[in-house]
Design a protein around this motif. Sequence first.
Motif, PDB file in Angstrom:
ATOM      1  N   GLU A   1     -31.675  35.446 -27.441  1.00 39.57           N
ATOM      2  CA  GLU A   1     -32.675  34.990 -28.401  1.00 39.57           C
ATOM      3  C   GLU A   1     -33.495  36.192 -28.858  1.00 39.57           C
ATOM      4  OE1 GLU A   1     -33.037  31.867 -29.572  1.00 39.57           O
ATOM      5  OE2 GLU A   1     -31.268  31.309 -28.398  1.00 39.57           O
ATOM      6  N   PRO A   2     -34.143  36.085 -30.021  1.00 39.58           N
ATOM      7  CA  PRO A   2     -35.006  37.183 -30.471  1.00 39.58           C
ATOM      8  C   PRO A   2     -36.105  37.481 -29.454  1.00 39.58           C
ATOM      9  CG  PRO A   2     -34.660  35.589 -32.223  1.00 39.58           C
ATOM     10  CD  PRO A   2     -34.086  34.985 -30.966  1.00 39.58           C
ATOM     11  N   ILE A   3     -36.499  38.740 -29.386  1.00 43.28           N
ATOM     12  CA  ILE A   3     -37.531  39.176 -28.452  1.00 43.28           C
ATOM     13  C   ILE A   3     -38.723  39.674 -29.251  1.00 43.28           C
ATOM     14  CG2 ILE A   3     -38.103  40.871 -26.667  1.00 43.28           C
ATOM     15  CD1 ILE A   3     -35.027  40.826 -26.018  1.00 43.28           C
ATOM     16  N   SER A   4     -39.894  39.132 -28.957  1.00 40.64           N
ATOM     17  CA  SER A   4     -41.130  39.580 -29.596  1.00 40.64           C
ATOM     18  C   SER A   4     -41.661  40.778 -28.814  1.00 40.64           C
ATOM     19  CB  SER A   4     -42.168  38.460 -29.594  1.00 40.64           C
ATOM     20  OG  SER A   4     -43.446  38.984 -29.890  1.00 40.64           O
ATOM     21  N   LEU A   5     -41.658  41.949 -29.446  1.00 39.53           N
ATOM     22  CA  LEU A   5     -42.165  43.136 -28.755  1.00 39.53           C
ATOM     23  C   LEU A   5     -43.657  43.012 -28.472  1.00 39.53           C
ATOM     24  CD1 LEU A   5     -40.222  46.018 -30.530  1.00 39.53           C
ATOM     25  CD2 LEU A   5     -39.721  44.904 -28.340  1.00 39.53           C
TER      26      LEU A   5
ATOM     27  N   LEU B   1     -45.139  43.390 -24.788  1.00 42.08           N
ATOM     28  CA  LEU B   1     -46.186  44.367 -24.474  1.00 42.08           C
ATOM     29  C   LEU B   1     -47.427  43.697 -23.888  1.00 42.08           C
ATOM     30  CD1 LEU B   1     -45.777  46.694 -27.549  1.00 42.08           C
ATOM     31  CD2 LEU B   1     -45.678  47.446 -25.148  1.00 42.08           C
ATOM     32  N   ALA B   2     -47.737  42.494 -24.339  1.00 38.03           N
ATOM     33  CA  ALA B   2     -48.908  41.777 -23.836  1.00 38.03           C
ATOM     34  C   ALA B   2     -48.712  41.273 -22.407  1.00 38.03           C
ATOM     35  CB  ALA B   2     -49.245  40.610 -24.757  1.00 38.03           C
TER      36      ALA B   2
ATOM     37  N   ILE C   1     -37.761  47.146 -19.514  1.00 37.70           N
ATOM     38  CA  ILE C   1     -36.536  46.961 -20.293  1.00 37.70           C
ATOM     39  C   ILE C   1     -36.653  45.641 -21.055  1.00 37.70           C
ATOM     40  CG2 ILE C   1     -34.034  46.643 -20.206  1.00 37.70           C
ATOM     41  CD1 ILE C   1     -34.107  48.344 -17.581  1.00 37.70           C
ATOM     42  N   VAL C   2     -36.517  45.702 -22.385  1.00 43.07           N
ATOM     43  CA  VAL C   2     -36.580  44.470 -23.178  1.00 43.07           C
ATOM     44  C   VAL C   2     -35.191  43.966 -23.551  1.00 43.07           C
ATOM     45  CG1 VAL C   2     -38.916  44.746 -24.054  1.00 43.07           C
ATOM     46  CG2 VAL C   2     -37.021  45.750 -25.321  1.00 43.07           C
ATOM     47  N   THR C   3     -34.220  44.856 -23.622  1.00 41.00           N
ATOM     48  CA  THR C   3     -32.840  44.465 -23.893  1.00 41.00           C
ATOM     49  C   THR C   3     -31.924  45.648 -23.582  1.00 41.00           C
ATOM     50  OG1 THR C   3     -31.400  43.346 -25.493  1.00 41.00           O
ATOM     51  CG2 THR C   3     -32.794  45.120 -26.345  1.00 41.00           C
TER      52      THR C   3
END
Length: 131
Positions: A4-8, A12-13, A23-25
Motif C-alpha cells: 500500500e502507499p506509504i505516507s512519509l 516521520l511523525a 526503513i520505509v520500503t
Amino acid sequence: MSNEPISLSKALASFDALWSPRIVTRVNDYDVRIAKVEGEHIWHVHEDTDEFFLVLDGELHICLREPGGERTVLLEQGAVFTVPRGTEHRPYAPSGAAILMFEPTGTPTVGDRHDEIPGHIDSTTGHALTT
C-alpha cells in the motif's frame, strides 16, 4: 513490506530519535530509509557503496573530504545529492531536517570506517540509542 502507499509524513511523525534511520520500503536489494537529523553526525565512509540523500524538509549540509580538499554541499528542501563510494563525509543539520536515503540493505549508518562513535550512538548499527 507493505503493498500500500506509504505516507512519509506519517512515518516521520511516528518517531523522534535523531540520526536513527527507519526503513520505509525496499527496492530490490536496497533500503529506502527516512531519518530526522539535527546537529552533527560523525565523519565516516562507505567503501563499497554510494549514499543517496533527498532532503524532505529543512536543510542538510554534507562535508566531504575529497582529493582536492574539503568542501561542503548544501542541500535545501527537495534537493538530492549522492556521496560517491569511498568518500569520507559528515552530514549535519544546524536547524534540523528530515531526509530520505537510498542504500543497499544492511548498510551501517556509520559506514565502514568512521570517527569515534559518541556514547549515544550504537556502534553496531550506527543508530541513536534510546533511553
